[in-house]
Scaffold this motif. Sequence first.
Motif, PDB file in Angstrom:
ATOM      1  N   LYS A   8      45.298  48.154  52.862  1.00 26.71           N
ATOM      2  CA  LYS A   8      46.015  46.827  53.294  1.00 26.71           C
ATOM      3  C   LYS A   8      47.656  46.899  52.910  1.00 26.71           C
ATOM      4  O   LYS A   8      47.729  46.916  51.574  1.00 26.71           O
ATOM      5  CB  LYS A   8      45.052  45.815  53.175  1.00 26.71           C
ATOM      6  CG  LYS A   8      44.394  45.841  53.877  1.00 26.71           C
ATOM      7  CD  LYS A   8      43.149  44.017  53.620  1.00 26.71           C
ATOM      8  CE  LYS A   8      41.689  44.305  53.636  1.00 26.71           C
ATOM      9  NZ  LYS A   8      40.793  43.505  52.712  1.00 26.71           N
ATOM     10  N   THR A   9      48.866  46.034  53.633  1.00 24.04           N
ATOM     11  CA  THR A   9      50.024  46.656  53.165  1.00 24.04           C
ATOM     12  C   THR A   9      50.278  44.790  52.767  1.00 24.04           C
ATOM     13  O   THR A   9      49.611  44.147  53.165  1.00 24.04           O
ATOM     14  CB  THR A   9      50.808  46.569  53.557  1.00 24.04           C
ATOM     15  OG1 THR A   9      51.398  46.647  55.505  1.00 24.04           O
ATOM     16  CG2 THR A   9      50.786  48.297  53.965  1.00 24.04           C
ATOM     17  N   VAL A  10      50.526  44.455  52.199  1.00 22.70           N
ATOM     18  CA  VAL A  10      50.535  42.691  51.553  1.00 22.70           C
ATOM     19  C   VAL A  10      51.813  42.802  51.131  1.00 22.70           C
ATOM     20  O   VAL A  10      52.159  43.750  50.134  1.00 22.70           O
ATOM     21  CB  VAL A  10      49.395  42.166  50.909  1.00 22.70           C
ATOM     22  CG1 VAL A  10      47.914  42.273  51.353  1.00 22.70           C
ATOM     23  CG2 VAL A  10      49.413  43.077  49.503  1.00 22.70           C
ATOM     24  N   SER A  11      52.609  41.750  51.174  1.00 20.68           N
ATOM     25  CA  SER A  11      54.290  41.246  49.986  1.00 20.68           C
ATOM     26  C   SER A  11      53.709  39.968  48.966  1.00 20.68           C
ATOM     27  O   SER A  11      52.972  39.107  49.368  1.00 20.68           O
ATOM     28  CB  SER A  11      55.386  40.325  50.862  1.00 20.68           C
ATOM     29  OG  SER A  11      55.070  39.336  51.811  1.00 20.68           O
TER      30      SER A  11
ATOM     31  N   VAL B 198      44.996  36.540  49.478  1.00 20.87           N
ATOM     32  CA  VAL B 198      45.720  36.509  50.884  1.00 20.87           C
ATOM     33  C   VAL B 198      45.396  35.851  51.943  1.00 20.87           C
ATOM     34  O   VAL B 198      43.980  36.498  52.587  1.00 20.87           O
ATOM     35  CB  VAL B 198      45.336  38.829  51.334  1.00 20.87           C
ATOM     36  CG1 VAL B 198      47.085  38.452  52.623  1.00 20.87           C
ATOM     37  CG2 VAL B 198      45.640  39.155  49.554  1.00 20.87           C
TER      38      VAL B 198
END
Length: 192
Positions: A29-32, A55
């Motif tokens: 999963k991509t997160v910022s 998240v």
Amino acid sequence: ELTTKGAVNALRRNGGIPAIVYNRHGTVKTVSLVAKEFQKAVEGVSESTIISLNVGSDSHQCLIKYRQLDWLHGKILHVDFFEVESGVMMRAKVPVHLVGSSIGVRNGGILENPVHEVEVECFPKDMPGRFEIDISALEANHSIHVRDIAAGKDVKVLSAADQVVVLVKFAKAEEEVAPAEEAAPAVAAADA
């Protein structure tokens, strides 16, 4: 969605850090992250410290496996999180922290610490944050090895048992410097 280089660079310009969360099943999963909040929250956190990553409404128990740093500007460019599962064995590198003042160093020895972290395997609930090693009784020409670390009954140490973690040794004295300096004036006197 951080799918393009332009989107990643825009996130960094706006005070964010791109990151990924992956697990042993291969899910990614991509997160910022908000850079200032993240740096403050994980100050002093090692690779073996399990953190809670929130998240949205989801919470993930994770290890920080990798931080890409911009050393010139002191910024974090990217972070990799590894999501841990409660009933599954895991491996991590646990930092070694030296405590006390060695007798050998007080008597003129030099302290060397060639190993800064030890690899272990255990369940997430048993993962140590760090290994503290008391070096107060360490004398000159003595050492502490990986096998001497008290890891606990539920923690398996994977690093080589005969690896030296810390040692104290004496430096060799330089006795030949003085005669070399005395020989130089004698040669100059003979030339005159």
